[in-house]
Design an enzyme around this catalytic site. Structure first.
Site, short mmCIF file in Angstrom:
data_model
loop_
_atom_site.label_atom_id
_atom_site.label_comp_id
_atom_site.label_asym_id
_atom_site.label_seq_id
_atom_site.Cartn_x
_atom_site.Cartn_y
_atom_site.Cartn_z
N ALA A 26 0.82 -1.22 0.00
CA ALA A 26 0.00 0.00 0.00
C ALA A 26 0.85 1.25 0.00
O ALA A 26 0.49 2.26 0.60
CB ALA A 26 -0.91 -0.01 1.23
N ARG A 32 -4.29 9.31 -9.11
CA ARG A 32 -5.52 9.49 -9.90
C ARG A 32 -6.77 9.69 -9.03
O ARG A 32 -7.83 10.06 -9.54
CB ARG A 32 -5.72 8.28 -10.83
N LYS A 39 -4.63 6.61 -1.18
CA LYS A 39 -5.73 5.92 -1.86
C LYS A 39 -6.46 4.90 -0.98
O LYS A 39 -7.69 4.86 -0.97
CB LYS A 39 -5.16 5.22 -3.11
N GLY A 93 9.25 -0.52 -6.82
CA GLY A 93 8.61 -1.68 -7.44
C GLY A 93 8.02 -2.64 -6.42
O GLY A 93 8.35 -2.58 -5.23
N GLY A 117 -3.36 -3.35 -1.18
CA GLY A 117 -4.30 -2.57 -0.37
C GLY A 117 -5.42 -1.96 -1.17
O GLY A 117 -6.48 -1.62 -0.62
N LYS A 349 -30.22 10.03 19.88
CA LYS A 349 -28.76 9.96 20.00
C LYS A 349 -28.38 9.55 21.41
O LYS A 349 -28.92 10.10 22.37
CB LYS A 349 -28.16 11.33 19.68
N ASN A 384 -30.43 18.87 25.98
CA ASN A 384 -29.33 18.15 26.64
C ASN A 384 -28.04 18.94 26.70
O ASN A 384 -27.08 18.50 27.30
CB ASN A 384 -29.08 16.81 25.93
N SER A 403 -47.27 16.65 24.61
CA SER A 403 -46.73 17.16 23.34
C SER A 403 -46.01 18.47 23.54
O SER A 403 -46.38 19.28 24.39
CB SER A 403 -47.88 17.39 22.35
C1 UD1 Z 1 1.27 -5.08 -10.97
C2 UD1 Z 1 1.95 -6.36 -11.50
C3 UD1 Z 1 1.21 -6.80 -12.75
C4 UD1 Z 1 -0.26 -7.03 -12.44
C5 UD1 Z 1 -0.88 -5.79 -11.83
C6 UD1 Z 1 -2.26 -6.12 -11.33
C7 UD1 Z 1 4.27 -6.21 -10.89
C8 UD1 Z 1 5.64 -5.91 -11.38
N1 UD1 Z 1 3.30 -6.06 -11.79
O1 UD1 Z 1 1.46 -4.07 -11.92
O2 UD1 Z 1 1.77 -7.99 -13.24
O3 UD1 Z 1 -0.96 -7.40 -13.63
O4 UD1 Z 1 -0.11 -5.33 -10.71
O5 UD1 Z 1 -2.90 -4.96 -10.89
O6 UD1 Z 1 4.11 -6.59 -9.76
N2 UD1 Z 1 3.34 -0.89 -4.67
C9 UD1 Z 1 4.11 -0.56 -3.58
N3 UD1 Z 1 5.39 -0.16 -3.77
C10 UD1 Z 1 5.96 -0.11 -5.01
C11 UD1 Z 1 5.17 -0.45 -6.12
C12 UD1 Z 1 3.86 -0.83 -5.93
O7 UD1 Z 1 3.63 -0.61 -2.43
O8 UD1 Z 1 7.14 0.24 -5.09
C13 UD1 Z 1 1.95 -1.31 -4.46
C14 UD1 Z 1 0.94 -0.31 -5.00
O9 UD1 Z 1 0.55 0.61 -4.02
C15 UD1 Z 1 -0.19 -1.24 -5.41
C16 UD1 Z 1 0.49 -2.52 -5.80
O10 UD1 Z 1 1.76 -2.49 -5.17
O11 UD1 Z 1 -1.06 -1.50 -4.33
C17 UD1 Z 1 0.65 -2.69 -7.32
O12 UD1 Z 1 1.40 -1.63 -7.82
P1 UD1 Z 1 1.12 -1.02 -9.26
O13 UD1 Z 1 2.09 0.05 -9.50
O14 UD1 Z 1 -0.31 -0.74 -9.45
O15 UD1 Z 1 1.54 -2.29 -10.17
P2 UD1 Z 1 1.16 -2.49 -11.70
O16 UD1 Z 1 2.17 -1.78 -12.51
O17 UD1 Z 1 -0.24 -2.23 -11.93
#
Ligand code: UD1
Ligand code: MG
Length: 463
Positions: A26, A32, A39, A93, A117, A349, A384, A403
């Site tokens: 998360a 967005r 989020k 990532g 999350g 309440k 109250n 009343s």
């Molecule tokens: C990821 C998957 C993809 C899958 C898709 C499904 C990978 C590399 N790719 O891509 O295969 O089809 O989800 O929705 O895993 N997050 C972190 N820290 C980070 C990056 C992400 O906490 O450094 C969390 C985000 O908050 C989110 C989740 O990981 O909850 C997925 O991240 P997101 O960037 O949406 O991954 P996708 O590129 O959509």
């Protein structure tokens, strides 16, 4: 010595499921959403997205849960507590994100479930199917929840051969042929903890995004001669939320689920589509709910409670046989006893209405106790709040409040006592007494007729 006969194991006698830990990713802010809040703090059915995830993980029996959050996400840490959170300072990532949870889970041995999350509607049953797949004989070390979305667009693709799941290729890195694969990665994965912590540090970031992909674990596992598997999920459950529009879609989906659950549990909803529940609303059997009713958090409807239409109810407990509404508002701390009635334009309440008590019309009952079978006349107000403190009103069993009374708290109306219409009650009323304080009535015979004649004459002169 003859060898002891080996007992034939039935196919159903699988080893017990391994202990379960979950990592909730998360760290994304979710730009967005265009929000100052992370989020996962946005709500569906009055519960945060991450709250939905944590609740399902509890249902599925996760022994430990760790959330991976971004910097300045104290609200998220609070939402998941008492589960711990770890901070991912840089968003490098999904693989890097999971690695942040390694220390928190260093003493854990079993299966690790990785979830997002912002993907809150995966059911307990689906998670259970993943666990089941890990119990099979020669179970794969790693299982991915896959799905076939109507529009696979930018999801990672699952490359499956006769040996099972071979690798996951991210859309940006995929060839034209790979992009044609319809089976996609939901992001949810169940993996043996030892395999996870052994392989995860080997993940590199040499790819189109320059990120450490969690998905690379599959190819690494195959290289280590381990098998990987796929369990199928449905698109509905895997709905991720990235925008307010998607939040509204999710709300509709969850409301549909909650309405169905209420009806399957034995409640009658005259017009299900206009009833809004919270994720934690408890609805008993033979409950009736009329149209256009909203349940905020913390509501329990006991068996046989009846809610007429157009009500707004939160933080309330309604007993069997009680009738609430139409047009009633119950606020936190409203405790409506058996067979009690709360009628139109009545607000309650932090108050108890004991069995059979009635407040049927145009009344405010705040910080009060209303005894059994007491009747509160139309237009009664419990005053109250004096601008500084809230005080309580106690109304004894069987009392009758005239009343348009104002009961100025703190005040007690005795058991079986009465107050006259329009009374302002500032002093306690003893049991079985009648309290009045309206001035004596003055009657001017013929006044109305004279008054009308005078006014009509003046009007005729003007015309
Ligand atoms: C990821 C998957 C993809 C899958 C898709 C499904 C990978 C590399 N790719 O891509 O295969 O089809 O989800 O929705 O895993 N997050 C972190 N820290 C980070 C990056 C992400 O906490 O450094 C969390 C985000 O908050 C989110 C989740 O990981 O909850 C997925 O991240 P997101 O960037 O949406 O991954 P996708 O590129 O959509
Ligand atoms: Mg995504």
């Amino acid at each position: 010595m003859p060898k002891p006969k080996t007992s034939k194991k039935s196919a159903a006698s699988l080893p017990p499921a391994a202990p379960l830990a979950a990592v909730v990713l998360a760290a994304g802010q979710g730009t967005r959403m265009r929000s100052a809040q992370p989020k996962v703090m946005h709500k569906v059915a009055n519960r945060t997205l991450i709250g939905h995830v944590v609740a399902t993980l509890a249902d599925v029996g996760a022994d430990q849960v760790v959330a991976v959050i971004g910097p300045e996400m104290a609200s998220v840490a609070k939402a998941v507590s008492p589960h711990p959170s770890v901070e991912q300072t840089q968003r490098l990532g999904t693989g890097h994100a999971v690695l942040q949870a390694r220390d928190a889970l260093k003493d854990f041995k079993g299966d690790v479930l990785i979830v997002y999350g912002d993907t809150p509607f995966v059911t307990q049953e689906t998670y259970a199917r993943l666990r089941e797949a890990r119990r099979a004989k020669k179970a794969p070390a790693l299982i991915v929840l896959g799905f076939e979305p109507k529009d696979p667009s930018s999801y990672g693709r699952l490359i499956v051969t006769k040996n099972g799941l071979e690798r996951i290729v991210e859309f940006k890195d995929a060839s034209a042929k790979e992009r044609k694969v319809r089976l996609c990665n939901s992001g949810i994965m169940l993996i043996d903890s030892q395999v996870l912590w052994k392989l995860l540090p080997q993940v590199k970031n040499k790819n189109a995004k320059g990120e450490y992909y969690l998905t690379d674990l599959v190819a690494l596992a195959r290289k280590a001669k381990l098998t990987c598997g796929v369990v199928d999920g449905t698109e509905d459950e895997l709905l991720g939320i990235n925008s307010r529009t998607e939040l509204a879609v999710a709300e509709a989906l969850v409301q549909a689920r909650l309405r169905t659950a209420a009806m399957e549990g034995g409640a009658t909803l005259t017009d299900p589509g206009s009833v809004f529940f919270s994720a934690d609303t408890k609805v008993g059997k033979d409950v009736e709910i009329g149209p256009f009713t909203v349940f905020g958090p913390g509501v329990t409807l006991d068996d046989g409670a009846s809610i007429k239409g157009f009500c707004h109810i939160e933080g309330a407990h309604i007993s069997g046989g009680a009738i609430v509404g139409p047009y009633a508002r119950l606020r936190p701390g409203a405790e409506i006893g058996p067979d009690a009635h709360v009628g139109n334009f009545v607000e309650v309440k932090n108050s108890v209405l004991e069995a059979g008590a009635k407040a049927n019309h145009l009344t405010y009952v705040g910080d009060a106790t209303v005894g059994a079978k007491a009747n509160i006349g139309a237009g009664t107000i419990t005053a109250n709040y004096d601008g500084f403190n809230k005080s309580r009103t106690e109304i004894g069993a069987g009392a009758s409040i005239g009343s348009n009374s104002v009961l100025v708290a703190p005040v007690r109306i005795g058991t079986g006592a009465m107050t006259g219409a329009g009374a302002v009650i500032r002093k306690n009323v003893p049991d079985d007494a009648l309290a009045l304080n309206a001035g004596a009535q003055v009657t001017h015979e013929g006044f109305a007729a004279t008054y009308r004649a005078k006014k009509q004459a003046a009007k005729a002169k003007k015309a």
